[in-house]
Write an enzyme that holds these catalytic residues in place. Structure first.
Site, PDB file in Angstrom:
ATOM      1  N   GLU A 259     -24.507 -31.646  -7.379  1.00 31.32           N
ATOM      2  CA  GLU A 259     -24.624 -31.138  -8.788  1.00 31.32           C
ATOM      3  C   GLU A 259     -25.758 -29.925  -8.644  1.00 31.32           C
ATOM      4  O   GLU A 259     -26.607 -30.055  -8.114  1.00 31.32           O
ATOM      5  CB  GLU A 259     -25.240 -32.177  -9.699  1.00 31.32           C
ATOM      6  CG  GLU A 259     -25.498 -31.789 -11.374  1.00 31.32           C
ATOM      7  CD  GLU A 259     -25.513 -32.787 -12.221  1.00 31.32           C
ATOM      8  OE1 GLU A 259     -25.355 -32.823 -13.263  1.00 31.32           O
ATOM      9  OE2 GLU A 259     -25.862 -34.326 -11.723  1.00 31.32           O
ATOM     10  N   CYS A 444     -23.372 -34.264 -15.197  1.00 36.94           N
ATOM     11  CA  CYS A 444     -23.712 -33.660 -16.611  1.00 36.94           C
ATOM     12  C   CYS A 444     -23.351 -32.097 -16.705  1.00 36.94           C
ATOM     13  O   CYS A 444     -23.017 -31.665 -17.648  1.00 36.94           O
ATOM     14  CB  CYS A 444     -25.134 -33.901 -17.073  1.00 36.94           C
ATOM     15  SG  CYS A 444     -25.528 -35.636 -17.328  1.00 36.94           S
ATOM     16  N   ASN A 571     -17.497 -37.863 -16.930  1.00 42.80           N
ATOM     17  CA  ASN A 571     -18.936 -38.036 -16.266  1.00 42.80           C
ATOM     18  C   ASN A 571     -19.687 -38.737 -17.042  1.00 42.80           C
ATOM     19  O   ASN A 571     -19.999 -38.234 -18.029  1.00 42.80           O
ATOM     20  CB  ASN A 571     -19.476 -36.756 -15.664  1.00 42.80           C
ATOM     21  CG  ASN A 571     -20.513 -37.203 -14.926  1.00 42.80           C
ATOM     22  OD1 ASN A 571     -21.006 -37.957 -13.855  1.00 42.80           O
ATOM     23  ND2 ASN A 571     -21.781 -36.850 -15.628  1.00 42.80           N
ATOM     24  N   GLU A 572     -19.995 -39.914 -16.862  1.00 43.19           N
ATOM     25  CA  GLU A 572     -20.804 -40.904 -17.682  1.00 43.19           C
ATOM     26  C   GLU A 572     -20.549 -40.771 -19.197  1.00 43.19           C
ATOM     27  O   GLU A 572     -21.562 -40.832 -19.820  1.00 43.19           O
ATOM     28  CB  GLU A 572     -22.281 -40.441 -17.404  1.00 43.19           C
ATOM     29  CG  GLU A 572     -22.596 -40.646 -15.979  1.00 43.19           C
ATOM     30  CD  GLU A 572     -24.252 -40.438 -15.709  1.00 43.19           C
ATOM     31  OE1 GLU A 572     -25.053 -39.847 -16.703  1.00 43.19           O
ATOM     32  OE2 GLU A 572     -24.632 -40.578 -14.382  1.00 43.19           O
TER      33      GLU A 572
END
Length: 837
Positions: A259, A444, A571-572
């Site tokens: 990331e 994120c 994602n999440e």
């Protein structure tokens, strides 16, 4: 130790019975009153709380520090708030909670639950124009519900049947009914009072006590170990490995997750040495609006900026130097090695200029003279410094007027010698983990801060000057020099499966730009275009050179397809109706056009809670092949949850453990992870992939700790956690053999010794991994059944003091039988590998 454990259990049970004003003699079926409220301290973001009473006079708080429902609306932390909650129970026995999210937004929030502990997905619906929602009350009306509230002091109401769709808000003749006010522990609170069975209170109390117990039980440390295991002597462990009891497990279990956080790309893995090479840094990159972060960041000297007739619309700004000198300091200084060659490139027009590399004292290390024309053109030179330094600057001087843009300095020694490539030492450190896959470009970062910040892969390919830079969610700038082509190429160079992750049509659930949190997804009228972007990515990776996007890949230098097999969507994410509608569109479109691509779903940022449950429910409904689980926990959690995947349903989606880590970079943390991974490997038939996160962090530029690998401009510093990951990556298997361990009659001792035994069909090797997270040594006696060790064993032991942050595994070659009975040091991870054929 047995007596201490038994006493603790007795006290724990008695606490449950006597907590919060309850005594054992009070047990029995009867009605009590439940008070639901939100605390006003910390501006009301502490969530939903409960208290109970027999008489509406004496109230007992049920874990006042525990929130049974937290609002997910808004940005990180304190912006996620809950004001004026209203709780009621419908005729079907379902509890509903409605609340206001803050003092300014016109949003009505709702969630429902059958037990007040496990809540379903939250909905947030705008019901007012130009006003906030306050003082909510609800009343039933012929199968629907009338919501009364005030806004700017005036009464209004709206009606709903499902708390998702509401009628137009109308002015009300009467104000909302007053809520109850009670005194709890000397403080006055406003909330709602509901009559419930006492069993409801019991369940709430037990929930609080269970959470407290688990939290305390997970607070292990070397210091608590010293007390828990005081007097413990070295142990004997009888271990039986039965090759006749085996099962196939994933051969992709250990991978990496990249990331762009902590300057992991620009200033990190991406080998570019010039910071803000394109003069596109902007004040908006920084959430804090740092005035020193702008188009001139990392540059010093006198020059002016212009954006008229630049080299590309996506790279509009450039610098004009007139009879002056400007310098770039790179990322905390430019690190150079004596004798190495560096590729300089710059777009320029105007007067001739000189480029120099200088050390901190002003000594010239290398230089080049460039004579541009009157139109923009790219110029190149090779610079070869004669001195090794870590703090060089690049200097550009002109005696006329020169315009410059895309000022670049690249080491020729990149990973695998790639142009526009990766920093060799850092890329090799990652590759030395032997990852079977790499997830990218982030978690994120992929879904971004607001719709306009969603990571669009098409903006990251093509010529560097045409790529579209953007604000990084983590508060800096992304040049996109490290783009999708480079990610795919890196995966291929490491022999790792590429696993790109794309947003599910919604931004990060903690977004602050363009709305509060994740509530404003891509408008449905634009979703077809976004879905096509996802499909185009698969064509870019796998399409032939005759396809539109396959041709672009070939033009970038890779005619052969990248053989993409997996793609992550989301994602999440906060699992809402907004999310599910867009997510389902994407999944169905990928399946229809590319049925062989495995879509990886998302089940939120935690291993429990509504996002986790709702995410799994969607995965079941869509029959997804894989879901992405995340959790960051204390080392004690990993020690206490080695059986986490033992009970997973093997007929449902497999698990990609996409992000996990214990909170710390000590040997104790690393061993907790090693121990937990023995359980993950044991469940390799349901856990298909796993990757520690985050992976990279530039020193003095971290937004998240801990990380796997730290670095600066000239050094790479793997953590002890890294070496655990490496030992798993270097020693994978494709079959798991059942093993039986007899160590102690104490459960706390037994859980500190983890063993995993696998075989690798390609090599014929048997691999035994043993994590000893005890402060004493263990003497193993390993018996092999239905399998024979042959030749010498490769014996690797990683043993350090539990608070150590440094150290490396040590590997030797010893006779196999000796390896099967060699003492395991305290706080150690051991890997034994030998041939069986």
């Amino acid at each position: 130790m047995k007596k201490i454990t038994l006493l603790f259990i007795v006290l724990y049970c008695f606490t449950i019975l006597t907590a919060f004003g309850t005594n054992p003699k009070d047990y029995g079926p009867h009605k009590v009153y439940l008070f639901a409220y939100a605390t006003e301290k910390d501006k009301g973001h502490n969530g939903l709380h409960f208290a109970w009473s027999n008489d509406k006079k004496n109230w007992f708080a049920i874990g006042p520090e525990h929130s049974f429902l937290k609002c997910d609306y808004g940005r990180w932390g304190a912006e996620k708030r809950m004001l004026n909650p209203f709780l009621f129970k419908d005729n079907a026995g379902i509890y509903h909670c409605l609340w206001s999210v803050n003092e300014r937004d016109n949003v009505l929030a709702h969630a429902a639950s059958t037990d007040l502990v496990n809540w379903n997905r939250q909905t947030y619906v705008p019901v007012m124009k130009g006003g906030n929602v306050e003082n909510i009350t609800v009343s039933a009306n012929n199968g629907s519900y009338v919501i009364n509230f005030t806004s700017n002091g005036k009464p209004y109401n709206t009606t709903t049947a499902d708390f998702k769709k509401y009628t137009d808000t109308k002015s009300s003749a009467t104000a909302a009914a007053a809520k109850g006010t009670v005194i709890i522990e000397g403080e006055s609170h406003i909330g709602t009072i509901t009559e419930v069975d006492y069993s409801v209170v019991e369940n709430l109390v037990k929930t609080v006590q269970s959470v407290k117990y688990k939290n305390e039980h997970n607070k292990t440390s070397p210091e608590s170990d010293a007390k828990m295991f005081a007097g413990l002597k070295s142990l004997q462990a009888k271990i039986t490995v039965d090759a006749s009891q085996s099962k196939k497990i994933s051969n992709l279990l250990t991978g990496v997750f990249f990331e762009d956080i902590n300057y992991a790309a620009d200033g990190g893995l991406y080998a570019e040495l010039i910071q803000n090479r394109d003069f596109e840094y902007a004040l908006s990159d920084k959430e804090s609006k740092d005035k020193n972060w702008n188009h001139t960041t990392a540059w010093t000297g006198t020059f002016k900026l212009d954006s008229v007739n630049g080299i590309h619309a996506n790279n509009a700004h450039y610098a004009i130097i007139k009879n002056n000198t400007v310098s770039n300091t790179g990322f905390d200084g430019i690190a150079l090695k004596a004798g190495d060659k560096y590729d300089l490139s710059v777009f320029a027009k105007g007067a001739a200029f000189t480029v120099k590399l200088k050390d901190a004292t002003g000594i010239i290390l290398a230089q080049a003279n460039i004579k541009p024309g009157t139109l923009w053109k790219k110029y190149s030179a090779i610079l070869k410094p004669g001195k090794t330094v870590t703090d060089a600057v690049l200097e550009i001087s002109t005696t006329g007027e020169t315009a410059i843009d895309m000022v670049s300095l690249f080491p020729q020694k990149t990973y695998k010698g790639r142009k526009n490539g990766l920093r060799a030492d850092l890329a090799e450190t990652v590759a030395n983990l032997h990852p079977r896959f790499m997830r990218f470009p982030g978690g994120c970062v992929a879904h971004g801060d607001g719709i306009d910040n969603i990571y669009r892969w098409k903006n990251t390919i093509g010529s560097l000057e045409s790529r579209k830079p953007m604000r990084n969610l983590w508060g800096y700038h992304q040049s996109m020099g490290l783009g999708y082509f480079e990610y795919f190429q890196y995966c291929e160079d490491m022999d790792a499966e590429p696993v790109p992750v794309l947003a599910a049509g919604v931004p990060c659930q903690n977004s602050g730009v363009g709305g509060a949190g994740q509530q404003f997804g891509i408008p449905m009228e634009h979703m077809d275009e976004y879905v096509q972007d996802v499909l185009d990515l698969i064509e870019y990776a796998n399409g032939s050179v005759t396809t539109t996007w396959g041709k672009k890949r070939a033009e970038a230098g890779h005619p052969k397809p990248f053989n993409l097999k997996y793609i992550g969507i989301g994602n999440e994410d906060l699992i809402t109706d907004v999310f599910e509608e867009r997510y389902t569109m994407i999944v169905n479109a990928v399946r229809k056009q590319y049925p062989d691509i495995k879509v990886i779903g998302t089940v939120g940022p935690f291993f429990e809670g509504s996002d986790y449950r709702e995410g799994w429910a969607i995965a079941d409904k869509l029959n997804l092949p894989l879901v992405d689980e995340h959790y960051y926990e204390q080392p004690g959690w990993f020690i206490n949850n080695q059986n986490f995947y033992d009970s997973y349903d093997r007929s449902k989606a497999k698990v990609y453990l996409g992000e996990y880590a214990s909170w710390g970079n000590t040997m104790y943390n690393a061993l907790a992870e090693a121990l937990y991974l023995t359980g993950v490997e044991r469940n390799g038939d349901v856990v298909s992939m796993a990757s520690y996160a985050p992976m990279l962090a530039r020193e003095n530029h971290t937004q998240w700790n801990p990380d796997l690998i730290y670095f600066n401009g000239s050094e790479v510093k793997p953590t002890v956690n890294y070496y655990v990951q490496q030992l798993y990556g270097n020693n994978p298997g494709d079959s798991y053999l059942q093993s039986f361990v007899k160590l102690s009659d104490n459960s706390e001792v037994n859980k500190r010794l983890g063993i995993s035994v696998v075989t690798d069909a390609a090599t014929g090797d048997l691999i035994i991994k043993i994590a000893n997270v005890l402060p004493v040594s263990v003497m193993p006696e390993i018996a092999l059944q239905n399998i024979t060790a042959k030749g010498a064993a490769t014996y690797t032991v990683f043993a350090e003091k539990p608070d150590s942050k440094t150290g490396k595994p040590v590997t030797t070659s010893i006779p196999s039988q000796q390896a099967l009975s060699k003492e395991l040091p305290p706080y150690s991870f051991t890997v034994i590998r030998f041939k069986t054929k």
